[in-house]
Design a protein around this motif. Sequence first.
Motif, PDB file in Angstrom:
ATOM      1  N   ASN A  80       0.830  -1.210   0.000  1.00 27.74           N
ATOM      2  CA  ASN A  80       0.000   0.000   0.000  1.00 27.74           C
ATOM      3  C   ASN A  80       0.864   1.260   0.000  1.00 27.74           C
ATOM      4  O   ASN A  80       1.791   1.382   0.793  1.00 27.74           O
ATOM      5  CB  ASN A  80      -0.912  -0.014   1.226  1.00 27.74           C
ATOM      6  CG  ASN A  80      -1.970   1.071   1.174  1.00 27.74           C
ATOM      7  OD1 ASN A  80      -1.690   2.235   1.400  1.00 27.74           O
ATOM      8  ND2 ASN A  80      -3.191   0.671   0.861  1.00 27.74           N
ATOM      9  N   PRO A  81       0.568   2.234  -0.879  1.00 32.26           N
ATOM     10  CA  PRO A  81       1.414   3.438  -0.969  1.00 32.26           C
ATOM     11  C   PRO A  81       1.386   4.302   0.279  1.00 32.26           C
ATOM     12  O   PRO A  81       2.352   5.017   0.557  1.00 32.26           O
ATOM     13  CB  PRO A  81       0.837   4.182  -2.173  1.00 32.26           C
ATOM     14  CG  PRO A  81      -0.574   3.693  -2.301  1.00 32.26           C
ATOM     15  CD  PRO A  81      -0.515   2.254  -1.881  1.00 32.26           C
ATOM     16  N   HIS A  82       0.309   4.264   1.049  1.00 38.74           N
ATOM     17  CA  HIS A  82       0.243   5.086   2.258  1.00 38.74           C
ATOM     18  C   HIS A  82       1.416   4.810   3.189  1.00 38.74           C
ATOM     19  O   HIS A  82       2.096   5.736   3.658  1.00 38.74           O
ATOM     20  CB  HIS A  82      -1.066   4.832   3.014  1.00 38.74           C
ATOM     21  CG  HIS A  82      -1.077   5.390   4.401  1.00 38.74           C
ATOM     22  ND1 HIS A  82      -1.413   6.698   4.683  1.00 38.74           N
ATOM     23  CD2 HIS A  82      -0.758   4.829   5.609  1.00 38.74           C
ATOM     24  CE1 HIS A  82      -1.309   6.911   5.990  1.00 38.74           C
ATOM     25  NE2 HIS A  82      -0.921   5.791   6.570  1.00 38.74           N
ATOM     26  N   PHE A  83       1.660   3.537   3.465  1.00 39.89           N
ATOM     27  CA  PHE A  83       2.684   3.182   4.442  1.00 39.89           C
ATOM     28  C   PHE A  83       4.087   3.444   3.916  1.00 39.89           C
ATOM     29  O   PHE A  83       4.999   3.748   4.686  1.00 39.89           O
ATOM     30  CB  PHE A  83       2.507   1.719   4.858  1.00 39.89           C
ATOM     31  CG  PHE A  83       1.158   1.446   5.459  1.00 39.89           C
ATOM     32  CD1 PHE A  83       0.858   1.874   6.746  1.00 39.89           C
ATOM     33  CD2 PHE A  83       0.161   0.804   4.730  1.00 39.89           C
ATOM     34  CE1 PHE A  83      -0.389   1.657   7.299  1.00 39.89           C
ATOM     35  CE2 PHE A  83      -1.088   0.580   5.268  1.00 39.89           C
ATOM     36  CZ  PHE A  83      -1.371   1.010   6.557  1.00 39.89           C
ATOM     37  N   ALA A  84       4.257   3.355   2.593  1.00 39.86           N
ATOM     38  CA  ALA A  84       5.552   3.692   1.998  1.00 39.86           C
ATOM     39  C   ALA A  84       5.810   5.193   2.089  1.00 39.86           C
ATOM     40  O   ALA A  84       6.892   5.635   2.507  1.00 39.86           O
ATOM     41  CB  ALA A  84       5.588   3.230   0.545  1.00 39.86           C
ATOM     42  N   ILE A  85       4.819   5.996   1.724  1.00 38.50           N
ATOM     43  CA  ILE A  85       4.967   7.450   1.758  1.00 38.50           C
ATOM     44  C   ILE A  85       5.198   7.942   3.176  1.00 38.50           C
ATOM     45  O   ILE A  85       5.985   8.871   3.421  1.00 38.50           O
ATOM     46  CB  ILE A  85       3.718   8.115   1.149  1.00 38.50           C
ATOM     47  CG1 ILE A  85       3.652   7.839  -0.353  1.00 38.50           C
ATOM     48  CG2 ILE A  85       3.709   9.618   1.420  1.00 38.50           C
ATOM     49  CD1 ILE A  85       2.314   8.187  -0.985  1.00 38.50           C
ATOM     50  N   ARG A  86       4.563   7.311   4.134  1.00 39.29           N
ATOM     51  CA  ARG A  86       4.666   7.733   5.532  1.00 39.29           C
ATOM     52  C   ARG A  86       5.903   7.162   6.229  1.00 39.29           C
ATOM     53  O   ARG A  86       6.117   7.417   7.411  1.00 39.29           O
ATOM     54  CB  ARG A  86       3.412   7.296   6.297  1.00 39.29           C
ATOM     55  CG  ARG A  86       2.116   7.919   5.794  1.00 39.29           C
ATOM     56  CD  ARG A  86       1.986   9.366   6.154  1.00 39.29           C
ATOM     57  NE  ARG A  86       1.911   9.541   7.611  1.00 39.29           N
ATOM     58  CZ  ARG A  86       1.877  10.731   8.215  1.00 39.29           C
ATOM     59  NH1 ARG A  86       1.945  11.840   7.494  1.00 39.29           N
ATOM     60  NH2 ARG A  86       1.799  10.807   9.525  1.00 39.29           N
ATOM     61  N   GLY A  87       6.699   6.395   5.534  1.00 37.30           N
ATOM     62  CA  GLY A  87       7.910   5.834   6.126  1.00 37.30           C
ATOM     63  C   GLY A  87       7.644   4.852   7.239  1.00 37.30           C
ATOM     64  O   GLY A  87       8.436   4.741   8.181  1.00 37.30           O
ATOM     65  N   MET A  88       6.570   4.091   7.112  1.00 34.08           N
ATOM     66  CA  MET A  88       6.181   3.197   8.195  1.00 34.08           C
ATOM     67  C   MET A  88       6.761   1.798   8.084  1.00 34.08           C
ATOM     68  O   MET A  88       6.574   0.972   8.979  1.00 34.08           O
ATOM     69  CB  MET A  88       4.652   3.110   8.280  1.00 34.08           C
ATOM     70  CG  MET A  88       4.006   4.346   8.885  1.00 34.08           C
ATOM     71  SD  MET A  88       4.718   4.813  10.482  1.00 34.08           S
ATOM     72  CE  MET A  88       4.415   3.346  11.456  1.00 34.08           C
TER      73      MET A  88
END
Length: 415
Positions: free
Chosen positions: A331-339
């Motif tokens: 999921n791109p959310h977790f990549a963008i957020r550095g999670m």
Amino acid sequence: MTGPLVGVRVVDLTQALSGPYCTSILADYGADVVKVEPPRGDMIRRTGPFAADDEHHDFGNVFQNANRNKRSIVLDLKTPEGRDVLIELVRSADALVENFSAGVMERLGLSYETLAEINPRLVYTSIRGFGDKRGGESPYSEWPAFDIIAQAMGGLMSITGPDADTRVRVGSGIGDTVPGLFAALGTVMALFEAKSSGKGQYVDTAMTDAVLAVSEIVVNVFDATGASPQPMGNALQGFAPFNTVRAKDGEIALGAPHDAQWAKLCTIMERPDLVVDPRFNSDNNRWINRDAVYAVVEGWVGEHTVAELVELLGGKVPLAPVLDAEAIFANPHFAIRGMLPEVDNPRTGRTSRVTGPVAKLTRTPGQVRHRAPLLGEHTAEILTEAGYDDAQQDALVGAGAACFSSEQELTKEYR
């Protein structure tokens, strides 16, 4: 190194999950966390999961995640020499965190009172199942605890599950991680106060207290009604619709319990009549008539796929597909957020993913800088910083008080 805690030195005597999780947060935001391990190492090192080609089984993913950004020194605190080294580390430390059972530090001659005399500005944090007597002596203070014990005694298990006959623990170890969060917060607050007063203090965290603090329904419902709330599956007391709902090809989580959200949902469902229906025209009425609410909502949701529902409701009404681990990693959310940052795995030669810092500080951000340490990887480095020359270090190793390498046979245990 970046982060608001750069320059803070933490002596970390924790093992398993609650304590290491606490100190990993401090390390993420810049603290120099010195993990003091017994010769056998942190017990969680040998807990899986392990990669299929990892033949060592002494660097599990749970340990990797909870101990990133730390340095490891091996000291046997049962020996006078090992105890003396710890005292030297405490002299220059800002905080010490431990999660031993009650009385262990006293038996080692390393009680808070002893260490506070040596370093009056020391912030001393403990995490125990039922807390420490310094914060209020529980009748269960001697009881050992795990995550499942904290979830059971803290009330969370009483409201989790499909029904009152099937109580279950929450799937992740929040009986450990939530106490770790509270302990980290308490440590930072005490460090902040110590900057002005010059004095440290004891920070007492009970796992059961932390679980109760995030089980707000237990307190709120009983205080208002005198009745203990019961498990309701994925629903939430007082809120409707607020649940998982089955679509054509899976499930979504949907929440539209307040008037504005309900009105938007009704518009999208092309049912404006439901907004003024006296059964559904207030938050409380929708809760009272929740069976009728779900009959309407489930009927409409069941006509659509998850992808269609995301398209129809996304950004308008609170909803989410139920993501498993594979979907989260993609999921791109977790990549963008550095999670999900990558760190080296010394046992496989590849990288591992760990969870990243949650609070995003724009000027002094936290970060995952390096992997968890091998056992004793930094013993020589830390002893040198503490003023021990090569001969003194060799003497400590000869006395069995310290170990340099994680690769040698290590069998001693605390009693």
